[in-house]
Design a protein around this motif. Sequence first.
Motif, mmCIF file in Angstrom:
data_model
loop_
_atom_site.group_PDB
_atom_site.id
_atom_site.type_symbol
_atom_site.label_atom_id
_atom_site.label_comp_id
_atom_site.label_asym_id
_atom_site.label_seq_id
_atom_site.Cartn_x
_atom_site.Cartn_y
_atom_site.Cartn_z
ATOM 1 N N UNK A 4 -48.771 52.322 16.004
ATOM 2 C CA UNK A 4 -48.254 52.136 17.359
ATOM 3 C C UNK A 4 -47.272 50.957 17.396
ATOM 4 N N UNK A 5 -46.943 50.408 16.229
ATOM 5 C CA UNK A 5 -46.003 49.289 16.118
ATOM 6 C C UNK A 5 -44.572 49.828 16.211
ATOM 7 N N UNK A 6 -44.020 49.862 17.450
ATOM 8 C CA UNK A 6 -42.706 50.453 17.698
ATOM 9 C C UNK A 6 -41.885 49.531 18.592
ATOM 10 N N UNK A 7 -40.599 49.373 18.266
ATOM 11 C CA UNK A 7 -39.669 48.599 19.088
ATOM 12 C C UNK A 7 -38.400 49.434 19.270
ATOM 13 N N UNK A 8 -37.743 49.261 20.420
ATOM 14 C CA UNK A 8 -36.570 50.070 20.745
ATOM 15 C C UNK A 8 -35.352 49.201 21.036
ATOM 16 N N UNK A 9 -34.160 49.748 20.762
ATOM 17 C CA UNK A 9 -32.890 49.144 21.147
ATOM 18 C C UNK A 9 -32.179 50.100 22.089
ATOM 19 N N UNK A 10 -31.296 49.566 22.904
ATOM 20 C CA UNK A 10 -30.482 50.406 23.787
ATOM 21 C C UNK A 10 -29.506 51.231 22.949
ATOM 22 N N UNK A 26 -34.557 52.635 16.772
ATOM 23 C CA UNK A 26 -35.895 52.104 17.014
ATOM 24 C C UNK A 26 -36.514 51.729 15.678
ATOM 25 N N UNK A 27 -37.561 50.924 15.736
ATOM 26 C CA UNK A 27 -38.236 50.442 14.527
ATOM 27 C C UNK A 27 -39.685 50.895 14.576
ATOM 28 N N UNK A 28 -40.140 51.519 13.494
ATOM 29 C CA UNK A 28 -41.535 51.943 13.357
ATOM 30 C C UNK A 28 -42.102 51.253 12.124
ATOM 31 N N UNK A 29 -43.106 50.416 12.350
ATOM 32 C CA UNK A 29 -43.781 49.696 11.266
ATOM 33 C C UNK A 29 -42.775 48.939 10.391
ATOM 34 N N UNK A 30 -41.790 48.300 11.036
ATOM 35 C CA UNK A 30 -40.828 47.486 10.297
ATOM 36 C C UNK A 30 -39.669 48.231 9.678
ATOM 37 N N UNK A 42 -27.444 62.058 26.672
ATOM 38 C CA UNK A 42 -28.374 62.649 25.707
ATOM 39 C C UNK A 42 -29.082 61.568 24.894
ATOM 40 N N UNK A 43 -28.363 60.515 24.551
ATOM 41 C CA UNK A 43 -28.966 59.405 23.812
ATOM 42 C C UNK A 43 -30.031 58.716 24.663
ATOM 43 N N UNK A 44 -29.717 58.495 25.937
ATOM 44 C CA UNK A 44 -30.689 57.867 26.830
ATOM 45 C C UNK A 44 -31.907 58.760 27.063
ATOM 46 N N UNK A 45 -31.706 60.071 27.080
ATOM 47 C CA UNK A 45 -32.828 61.002 27.243
ATOM 48 C C UNK A 45 -33.764 60.931 26.037
ATOM 49 N N UNK A 46 -33.206 60.876 24.836
ATOM 50 C CA UNK A 46 -34.033 60.748 23.630
ATOM 51 C C UNK A 46 -34.804 59.434 23.651
ATOM 52 N N UNK A 47 -34.110 58.347 23.988
ATOM 53 C CA UNK A 47 -34.766 57.045 24.062
ATOM 54 C C UNK A 47 -35.892 57.065 25.085
ATOM 55 N N UNK A 48 -35.676 57.724 26.209
ATOM 56 C CA UNK A 48 -36.705 57.832 27.243
ATOM 57 C C UNK A 48 -37.934 58.573 26.723
ATOM 58 N N UNK A 49 -37.715 59.668 25.989
ATOM 59 C CA UNK A 49 -38.841 60.426 25.412
ATOM 60 C C UNK A 49 -39.649 59.548 24.454
ATOM 61 N N UNK A 50 -38.941 58.780 23.625
ATOM 62 C CA UNK A 50 -39.621 57.915 22.665
ATOM 63 C C UNK A 50 -40.421 56.824 23.380
ATOM 64 N N UNK A 51 -39.815 56.224 24.400
ATOM 65 C CA UNK A 51 -40.505 55.162 25.141
ATOM 66 C C UNK A 51 -41.725 55.695 25.886
ATOM 67 N N UNK A 52 -41.608 56.887 26.463
ATOM 68 C CA UNK A 52 -42.744 57.475 27.170
ATOM 69 C C UNK A 52 -43.897 57.743 26.211
ATOM 70 N N UNK A 65 -40.713 58.599 11.686
ATOM 71 C CA UNK A 65 -40.393 57.693 12.775
ATOM 72 C C UNK A 65 -40.579 58.302 14.146
ATOM 73 N N UNK A 66 -41.126 59.497 14.212
ATOM 74 C CA UNK A 66 -41.304 60.196 15.484
ATOM 75 C C UNK A 66 -42.760 60.163 15.943
#
Length: 72
Positions: A4-10, A26-30, A42-52, A65-66
């Motif tokens: 669950x170690x995940x970080x996101x960038x715009x 985004x970063x998963x486990x470093x 479309x990029x923002x939609x993907x980011x939204x799915x990942x954040x949710x 990474x998914x």
Amino acid sequence: MKTTDVKFWDPRQHPGRKSASYEVRWVVAGRTRSRSRRTKELAEALLSELRQAARRGELFDDVTGLPDSMLP
């Protein structure tokens, strides 16, 4: 392994391309992951799915990474 170690960038626009495209990072486990999308929306939609998925507490696969919900 899953984490669950995940970080996101715009999303950011790819520089120097003929047609505009946007990269979601985004970063998963470093380990940094990215996907490109044709438009900013479309990029923002993907980011939204990942954040949710992260907010729901889903585990992210450190190989792809998914989150579990987006795995094939």
